[in-house]
Design a protein around this motif. Sequence first.
Motif, PDB file in Angstrom:
ATOM      1  N   GLU A 350       0.834  -1.457  -0.047  1.00  0.00           N
ATOM      2  CA  GLU A 350       0.213   0.001  -0.021  1.00  0.00           C
ATOM      3  C   GLU A 350       0.852   1.315  -0.011  1.00  0.00           C
ATOM      4  O   GLU A 350       0.467   2.420  -0.158  1.00  0.00           O
ATOM      5  N   THR A 418      -3.667  -1.041  -3.665  1.00  0.00           N
ATOM      6  CA  THR A 418      -5.035  -0.368  -2.986  1.00  0.00           C
ATOM      7  C   THR A 418      -5.181  -1.156  -1.953  1.00  0.00           C
ATOM      8  O   THR A 418      -5.701  -0.504  -0.737  1.00  0.00           O
ATOM      9  N   GLY A 420      -3.227  -3.741  -0.383  1.00  0.00           N
ATOM     10  CA  GLY A 420      -2.349  -4.631   0.328  1.00  0.00           C
ATOM     11  C   GLY A 420      -2.424  -6.121   0.438  1.00  0.00           C
ATOM     12  O   GLY A 420      -3.468  -6.253  -0.375  1.00  0.00           O
ATOM     13  N   VAL A 589      -3.619   4.912   1.908  1.00  0.00           N
ATOM     14  CA  VAL A 589      -3.663   4.134   0.635  1.00  0.00           C
ATOM     15  C   VAL A 589      -3.367   5.309  -0.324  1.00  0.00           C
ATOM     16  O   VAL A 589      -2.715   5.130  -1.588  1.00  0.00           O
ATOM     17  N   ILE A 600     -10.830  -0.184  -1.531  1.00  0.00           N
ATOM     18  CA  ILE A 600     -10.359  -0.215  -0.275  1.00  0.00           C
ATOM     19  C   ILE A 600     -11.217  -0.845   0.911  1.00  0.00           C
ATOM     20  O   ILE A 600     -12.240  -0.257   1.115  1.00  0.00           O
TER      21      ILE A 600
END
Length: 636
Positions: A350, A418, A420, A589, A600
């Motif tokens: 991220e 976005t 992770g 992010v 997200i």
Amino acid sequence: MNRNRDFDVIIIGGGHSGCEAALAVSRLGFRALLLNHNIDNTALMPCNPAIGGPAKGNLVRELDALGGEQALAADFATLHLRWLNTSKGFAVRTLRAQCDLKDYASRYSRVLAEVPGLFVYQGMASEIVVDAGRACGVVTRAGEKFSASRVILASGTYMRGVVHMGMTSFPSGPLGQVPSPEISESLARTGIELRRFRTDTTPRICRHSVDWDSLPLQPSDPSPAAFSHWGPKKLHRGYFCAQTRTSARTHDILKAALGRSPLATKKLDTAGPRYCPSIDDKILKFPDKESHPIFLEPVGRESREVYMQNFSTTSPPDVQIEMIHTLPGCERALMIRPGYGIEYDYVSPEQLEPWLETRSVRGLYCAGQICGTSGYEEAAALGLMAGINAALSLRGQGPLVLGRDQAYIGVLIDDLTTRGTDEPYRMLPSRCEHRLLMRHDNADDRLCRVGMEIGLLSADRWAAFEARKRAIEQERERLAAIRVPACDRTNAILREMGSSPLAEPAFAMDLLLRPEISWDGLLKLIDSDLSADLGAKIEIEAKYAGYARREAGRVRRLSSMERLRIPDGMEYGEIPGLSAEASEKLSRVCPRTLGQASRIPGVNNVDLQLVQVAIERARRLSDGGRAGAAGRDLPC
Ligand SMILES: Cc1cc2nc3c(=O)[nH]c(=O)nc-3n(C[C@H](O)[C@H](O)[C@H](O)COP(=O)(O)OP(=O)(O)OC[C@H]3O[C@@H](n4cnc5c(N)ncnc54)[C@H](O)[C@@H]3O)c2cc1C
């Protein structure tokens, strides 16, 4: 060259990602230094030397269409090849190649040596030099200094690597390589957050000690095939894989040794790959399952080693030997290398922009397993994109960000940057919502133009692509005009294929639309000079045209939100009504588009509407666009 310490781009690491990054940078005309702590491990495959499979095969095809190298290396090295998912439809059909690991690596080494402007050098990077928030060079453990305004970190599973076998652990890289201890500290000093993952591999056994006659063998697919759009399709050399399986005895041996298992005792509880679990994990988590299949696969033409797919383990070596001897065909097998788990540092992704540059250190890009992925294909795709983007930024051009509706590579990077990842990320068809549009067969249609426009796809390849498209178009027109007669011969062939007979002549193209008539089947009714793979492409496009049109409509409807650009420096804490969770996650992010924000976890529809209002307000306030590109589409 040795006196020259100034480069445009320095790439740290000569694995799959580092090789692709270095080739992309130098093919785009910049001077690159590929720094690898051991140049003999270039493009090393520390796990199973297999390329492709569901979704991963699509990554390889896309990389090839853009001008990358992995498909050609895999084709050059293929020992055994299979089409997978053939019963699930063309959208997810893909190749998987078992490669000769030395041939694969030597192909990369040869190409690296031939590309002008690329210098490969042995040295262990110990520090990334950063000045005023920008990467500006690399220092090696031997004290050598190299400068460049762009650095690509592609150091794989080596950073503070620790190998685990039973209750024993020691610092190591994969496959007996030395670990890379210092670079983590250098990154941490810049504020980049590092986390730890684990990945496991299987024991290797001696080919001559397996009783092959007692096992079901899997020969290579008989039809010529290749990953690359550019190399020749070929048949393979008669290598085979074989299947064996675990039994209650195997499981009992593992269970009896749980006190010495680093996973069961929680000595090792770092997240590992969910979609490629170790045999220890499988037996612990699914105790009711009586047996697990294991595939015995060759690793090289001249190697006596056999890879045991699905049998990765962190058990002590003596337990591994005992378990192996319970597998049919392996009763006398000689273990040559024990399996192990390796823990390593990775950069939580991220922190990266969608073009793989870190947000905290400008000019520093990350690529490959260091970004939290697992797999040669993911690594190579990330390396290619990091290389392209480093070169584009040197040219002063905007980044290349592929859309989720354009490429699996776009999905891979968007997911990582976005959302992770809390386990080693592996590309899967289910991650790709537009997979009907992003098939194995149409990677060239989607991406060759992009490769050509940035200058990575050569003029010869572009011409070959255009010639192929013309041939397909002409054949399509011909099929739409050819009438197949409604005669006894036609109807006998149709019946044989399980298709209804003709009462009157039918156009060849209409027959191809019938689900039971394949391209090969149609050739029993008409002649064609087109190659089998281009014929299959006509068939796939004909059969999928309806789905593809609907899907393209859906993409169009979503695209205004998908590409709506969020201005740089958006202050989420100041958006009235935005939930604290959304504000915190959006600030972390820093999504570039509203589409990215929508993916997200923890950001809901109400939050998105509030962000959209804030974007519109920022656009109204922006001074002729100078206050940031608010509300404009992201370039790609
Ligand atoms: C034990 C194990 C099991 C795996 N299992 C699977 C699997 O089941 N399926 C799958 O698809 N993939 C698997 N993988 C993953 C696959 O091997 C990797 O995803 C892939 O190799 C990553 O490529 P990369 O280029 O990012 O890094 P790597 O291939 O790890 O290459 C990293 C490179 O960086 C160099 N390097 C590191 N630090 C430095 C430094 N400081 N200075 C200079 N050079 C440096 C190294 O020498 C090496 O050349 C496994 C990997 C391991 C280790």
